[in-house]
Design a protein around this motif. Structure first.
Motif, PDB file in Angstrom:
ATOM      1  N   ALA A 158      15.132   4.897  -0.497  1.00 46.09           N
ATOM      2  CA  ALA A 158      15.749   3.571  -0.580  1.00 46.09           C
ATOM      3  C   ALA A 158      14.830   2.498  -1.135  1.00 46.09           C
ATOM      4  O   ALA A 158      15.301   1.507  -1.718  1.00 46.09           O
ATOM      5  N   ALA A 159      13.526   2.645  -0.969  1.00 49.38           N
ATOM      6  CA  ALA A 159      12.589   1.587  -1.343  1.00 49.38           C
ATOM      7  C   ALA A 159      12.576   1.378  -2.857  1.00 49.38           C
ATOM      8  O   ALA A 159      12.479   2.328  -3.633  1.00 49.38           O
ATOM      9  N   ALA A 160      12.643   0.128  -3.262  1.00 45.39           N
ATOM     10  CA  ALA A 160      12.600  -0.210  -4.684  1.00 45.39           C
ATOM     11  C   ALA A 160      11.168  -0.351  -5.184  1.00 45.39           C
ATOM     12  O   ALA A 160      10.925  -0.283  -6.390  1.00 45.39           O
ATOM     13  N   GLY A 161      10.234  -0.553  -4.261  1.00 41.45           N
ATOM     14  CA  GLY A 161       8.849  -0.739  -4.660  1.00 41.45           C
ATOM     15  C   GLY A 161       7.975  -1.018  -3.457  1.00 41.45           C
ATOM     16  O   GLY A 161       8.439  -0.976  -2.303  1.00 41.45           O
ATOM     17  N   PRO A 162       6.688  -1.332  -3.694  1.00 43.20           N
ATOM     18  CA  PRO A 162       5.754  -1.545  -2.572  1.00 43.20           C
ATOM     19  C   PRO A 162       6.201  -2.609  -1.587  1.00 43.20           C
ATOM     20  O   PRO A 162       5.939  -2.498  -0.381  1.00 43.20           O
ATOM     21  N   GLU A 163       6.887  -3.644  -2.082  1.00 43.50           N
ATOM     22  CA  GLU A 163       7.291  -4.733  -1.195  1.00 43.50           C
ATOM     23  C   GLU A 163       8.221  -4.267  -0.089  1.00 43.50           C
ATOM     24  O   GLU A 163       8.193  -4.815   1.032  1.00 43.50           O
ATOM     25  N   ASP A 164       9.024  -3.258  -0.345  1.00 39.50           N
ATOM     26  CA  ASP A 164       9.921  -2.751   0.696  1.00 39.50           C
ATOM     27  C   ASP A 164       9.146  -2.033   1.794  1.00 39.50           C
ATOM     28  O   ASP A 164       9.497  -2.130   2.977  1.00 39.50           O
ATOM     29  N   TYR A 165       8.101  -1.316   1.423  1.00 34.36           N
ATOM     30  CA  TYR A 165       7.248  -0.675   2.432  1.00 34.36           C
ATOM     31  C   TYR A 165       6.522  -1.737   3.261  1.00 34.36           C
ATOM     32  O   TYR A 165       6.416  -1.619   4.495  1.00 34.36           O
ATOM     33  N   LEU A 166       6.016  -2.770   2.597  1.00 37.59           N
ATOM     34  CA  LEU A 166       5.324  -3.839   3.318  1.00 37.59           C
ATOM     35  C   LEU A 166       6.259  -4.507   4.315  1.00 37.59           C
ATOM     36  O   LEU A 166       5.864  -4.822   5.447  1.00 37.59           O
ATOM     37  N   GLU A 167       7.512  -4.715   3.900  1.00 40.05           N
ATOM     38  CA  GLU A 167       8.469  -5.388   4.782  1.00 40.05           C
ATOM     39  C   GLU A 167       8.831  -4.513   5.978  1.00 40.05           C
ATOM     40  O   GLU A 167       8.804  -4.965   7.128  1.00 40.05           O
ATOM     41  N   VAL A 168       9.162  -3.242   5.738  1.00 41.62           N
ATOM     42  CA  VAL A 168       9.589  -2.355   6.823  1.00 41.62           C
ATOM     43  C   VAL A 168       8.461  -2.106   7.799  1.00 41.62           C
ATOM     44  O   VAL A 168       8.623  -2.239   9.025  1.00 41.62           O
ATOM     45  N   TYR A 169       7.294  -1.746   7.300  1.00 39.17           N
ATOM     46  CA  TYR A 169       6.176  -1.450   8.204  1.00 39.17           C
ATOM     47  C   TYR A 169       5.672  -2.702   8.912  1.00 39.17           C
ATOM     48  O   TYR A 169       5.295  -2.651  10.089  1.00 39.17           O
ATOM     49  N   GLY A 170       5.671  -3.841   8.214  1.00 37.99           N
ATOM     50  CA  GLY A 170       5.271  -5.080   8.874  1.00 37.99           C
ATOM     51  C   GLY A 170       6.197  -5.420  10.021  1.00 37.99           C
ATOM     52  O   GLY A 170       5.751  -5.823  11.109  1.00 37.99           O
TER      53      GLY A 170
END
Length: 383
Positions: A158-170
């Motif tokens: 589902a992630a479009a890019g690094p920002e999605d990982y930063l948001e979910v994990y944060g």
């Protein structure tokens, strides 16, 4: 008595089994390194299950194996990929495993850390993925165990890019009641995780991973790196914030990574420490005394077995792990959830037996020989 084992040329060769095991007894707690063994689950061989049915687990044998690991001073990493998470064990089974193992850990004073993922989902939006993670995190925390935030197949899709990982994990780290372990599982263990952290370029992915850690150092106990790349792990380890541990998940280079260098070392969270449990604990006790060479002398000879079990396709290493548990007498059968006992060839299994026997890993070498003889006969190899 000599065994005839499959040879590389398609024939048979003679092997003389070991007669005496390596003697290793439970000892003092480990002090210089935190060591977690990712433990396998024991299937119920008498359950009438179909290929699509939920896993049937022999809970008594599964928990007995965890007590075996705890008795040697190891911690248990529960409901991880070694437990066939996502390869036969669904979330309902993993949740029950977490509850039972956490209760057992409290009863015996053992350490347990449990995997938190999103395997309730196959696909989903970022909001649904966050909710799935939250459900599992709450269950692990309620059970009284430490959380290991596992890589998510759904997030990788589902992630479009690094920002999605930063948001979910944060989001998850802000919610966590206690510091967690972040798990980076490479595609050699799960091909669906190719491009995790928003890039197939490992250098770029590393920067995103470290950005997550740097933003929440108080909520990250450590990171588990499973990339089978010692140089990359060492470089990443040296960039972690003070107080954040590196747990090696490298089943190819673990002796050197745990021993460390002048700039630091790795702790351990390893699937290979399932079959190596007592020997691994003994090696770390030697390291606890400051004897690095003695540690290497014990653990270096085990790497050939580990590389064999974890050879490509690496995700099927669990078959060899369960074979060795059966041969060692930790369970009464060689059956796996999802039927994965069939995932490796007879020559592969025979070589695993030979390497483990040579290391003295079987408490009763005669029992291991008899069981191996029965397995060979099942495949039509008469002695």
């Amino acid at each position: 008595m000599t065994l005839r084992l499959p040879a590389a040329d398609g024939g048979l060769r003679a092997y003389e089994p070991r007669t005496e095991p390596l003697t290793v007894s439970p000892g003092t707690p480990l002090t210089s390194r935190t060591v977690l063994s990712a433990a396998h689950v024991v299937a119920d061989p008498l359950a009438d299950v179909s290929p699509d049915a939920p896993a049937a687990v022999d809970w008594d044998a599964t928990l007995a194996f965890r007590r075996h690991l705890w008795s040697h001073g190891l911690g248990v990493a529960e409901a991880m990929d070694t437990a066939q998470r996502g390869m036969g064990l669904d979330w309902a089974g993993a949740a029950e495993l977490i509850r039972r193992s956490a209760a057992e850990a409290r009863a015996v004073g053992g350490r347990v850390a449990c995997g938190v993922g999103t395997d309730q989902l196959t696909t989903g939006t970022l909001a649904e993925i966050r909710a799935a993670y939250e459900e599992q995190l709450a269950l692990v925390e309620e059970a009284g165990a430490q959380a290991i935030l596992m890589a998510s197949r759904a997030l990788a899709a589902a992630a479009a890019g690094p920002e999605d990982y930063l948001e979910v994990y944060g989001h998850l780290l802000r919610q966590a009641a206690e510091p967690v372990v972040l798990h980076w599982l490479g595609p050699m263990f799960d091909p669906v995780l190719e491009g995790y952290w928003g890039s197939a370029d490992l250098d770029a992915a590393t920067e995103t991973f470290l950005e997550v850690v740097a933003a929440h150092p108080d909520k990250v106990d450590g990171v588990k790196i499973s990339l089978l790349d010692a140089g990359r792990e060492i470089a990443l380890r040296r960039r972690l914030p003070r107080g954040v541990r590196c747990y090696t998940g490298d089943d190819f280079h673990y002796p050197e990574l745990i021993a460390g260098d002048e700039q630091g070392f790795s702790h351990a969270l390893l699937g290979i420490f399932d079959p190596l449990g007592p020997l691994a604990a003994e090696a770390v006790r030697v390291l606890d005394t400051g004897n690095t060479q003695g540690f290497r002398d014990l653990l270096d000879p085990t790497v050939e077995l580990s590389r064999h079990l974890f050879q490509a396709p690496t995700r099927f290493y669990k078959t060899g792990v369960v074979l060795l548990a059966w041969l060692a007498g930790h369970q009464s059968h060689f059956t796996m959830v999802g039927g994965l006992q069939s995932a490796r060839s007879l020559p592969h299994l025979a070589r695993a037996y030979e390497l483990a026997d040579g290391l003295g890993l079987f408490p009763d070498p005669k029992l291991a020989e008899e069981r191996m003889r029965n397995l060979l006969a099942l495949y039509g190899v008469n002695q």
